[in-house]
Design an enzyme around this catalytic site. Structure first.
Site, short mmCIF file in Angstrom:
data_model
loop_
_atom_site.label_atom_id
_atom_site.label_comp_id
_atom_site.label_asym_id
_atom_site.label_seq_id
_atom_site.Cartn_x
_atom_site.Cartn_y
_atom_site.Cartn_z
N MET A 1 -4.79 -17.33 -3.59
CA MET A 1 -4.78 -16.27 -4.56
C MET A 1 -6.07 -16.38 -5.61
O MET A 1 -5.94 -16.53 -6.77
CB MET A 1 -3.65 -16.31 -5.57
N ARG A 2 -7.34 -16.21 -5.08
CA ARG A 2 -8.53 -16.35 -5.71
C ARG A 2 -9.32 -15.21 -5.26
O ARG A 2 -9.59 -15.10 -3.81
CB ARG A 2 -9.36 -17.66 -5.90
N LEU A 3 -10.09 -14.49 -6.00
CA LEU A 3 -11.40 -13.67 -5.73
C LEU A 3 -12.31 -14.61 -5.43
O LEU A 3 -12.55 -15.41 -6.12
CB LEU A 3 -11.49 -12.57 -6.89
N GLY B 1 2.50 -22.13 1.95
CA GLY B 1 1.92 -22.27 3.27
C GLY B 1 2.62 -22.05 4.47
O GLY B 1 2.45 -22.73 5.72
N ASN C 1 -8.63 -12.09 5.67
CA ASN C 1 -7.39 -12.44 4.70
C ASN C 1 -6.08 -11.69 5.41
O ASN C 1 -5.97 -10.86 6.02
CB ASN C 1 -7.65 -11.75 3.32
N ASN D 1 2.28 -19.31 6.26
CA ASN D 1 1.28 -18.61 7.15
C ASN D 1 0.39 -19.91 7.81
O ASN D 1 0.12 -20.09 9.12
CB ASN D 1 0.36 -17.75 6.50
N HIS E 1 -2.47 -9.82 4.05
CA HIS E 1 -1.96 -8.98 2.60
C HIS E 1 -0.61 -8.44 3.24
O HIS E 1 -0.46 -7.66 4.09
CB HIS E 1 -2.66 -7.84 2.37
C1 GAR Z 1 2.02 -14.22 1.98
O1 GAR Z 1 2.91 -13.18 1.95
C2 GAR Z 1 0.78 -13.54 2.10
O2 GAR Z 1 0.78 -12.44 2.69
C3 GAR Z 1 0.25 -13.33 0.56
O3 GAR Z 1 0.75 -14.43 -0.06
C4 GAR Z 1 2.08 -14.95 0.79
C5 GAR Z 1 1.63 -16.56 1.07
O4 GAR Z 1 2.83 -17.07 1.83
N1 GAR Z 1 -0.90 -13.06 0.22
C6 GAR Z 1 -1.42 -12.19 -0.92
O5 GAR Z 1 -0.49 -11.67 -1.58
C7 GAR Z 1 -2.73 -12.38 -0.96
N2 GAR Z 1 -3.00 -10.89 -1.81
P1 GAR Z 1 2.60 -18.41 2.45
O6 GAR Z 1 1.84 -19.66 1.35
O7 GAR Z 1 3.89 -18.75 2.48
O8 GAR Z 1 1.72 -18.34 3.74
#
Ligand code: GAR
Length: 209
Positions: A92-94, A14, A115, A16, A117
């Site tokens: 991480m779920r579709l 988390g 989202n 982000n 990525h």
């Molecule tokens: C982030 O790097 C995000 O871009 C990625 O997961 C991480 C979550 O980090 N998302 C994906 O790969 C989506 N397919 P966080 O929990 O520290 O925000």
């Protein structure tokens, strides 16, 4: 202007989410996090939400027969909070086409799920964007913010920013460079959405003046 009501979905650490919380609390974006949703009971993102007195909704996918039932429970628990935008931040779920349709934002005439990525889509979709780009040997990678559609990481792109892989980079250093961009770019995208600055023309998301 009323604040945009957002629900942040996270499965992991988390960082982000934290950046979005900080931007909201500092009034740097006109948004209010009405709930944090997770499919993982132990996600550190959930702790972060609790530390800021944000409502948490935990719906563990393994407790449901299928994707539809899992999503129906999320929809039910989230309904009282009326989110205008779902912000997937390491969720991480579709999700199914019905779920996507359910959250379409009719008022703004825009998709209602966004989202982040960690690669320059359409390169390196999936759950390990940093690792895949690094292992491939790219000289530049990037961060993509996009709307969710029925495909895997295929929705219209809202914002992208590139960053280099330096010769001496370890994967950790490469990731760290990308994450610092994520933490800046996601609040920027939410701000554009809140201020009605996005318009979709075909697959192209135009940023209005
Ligand atoms: C982030 O790097 C995000 O871009 C990625 O997961 C991480 C979550 O980090 N998302 C994906 O790969 C989506 N397919 P966080 O929990 O520290 O925000």
């Amino acid at each position: 202007m009323n604040k945009l009501k957002i629900a942040v979905f996270a499965s992991g650490g988390g960082t982000n989410l934290q950046s979005i919380i900080d931007h909201c609390e500092d009034n740097k974006i006109d948004a209010e996090i009405v709930a944090v949703v997770s499919n993982k009971i132990n996600a550190y993102a959930v702790e972060r939400a609790k530390n800021h007195n944000i409502t948490t909704i935990i719906v563990e996918s393994k407790k449901f027969k299928d994707r539809n039932e899992h999503e129906a429970e999320i929809i039910k628990q989230l309904a009282p909070y009326n989110p205008e935008l779902l912000v997937f931040a390491g969720y991480m779920r579709l999700v199914t086409p019905d779920f996507i349709r359910h959250y379409y934002n009719k008022e703004k005439n825009l998709p209602g799920i966004i989202n982040i990525h960690p690669a320059l889509l359409p390169s390196f979709p999936g759950t390990s964007g940093y690792e895949d780009a690094f292992d491939y040997g790219v000289k530049y990678s990037g961060i993509t913010i996009h709307f969710i559609d029925e495909g895997v990481d295929t929705g219209p792109i809202v914002l992208q920013e590139t960053f280099p892989r330096n010769d001496s980079d370890t994967l950790e250093e490469f990731k760290k460079r990308g994450l610092s961009i994520e933490h800046r770019l996601y609040p920027m995208a939410i701000r554009l959405y809140a201020h009605n600055k996005l318009k979709i023309e075909g697959r192209f998301v135009k940023i209005l003046e």
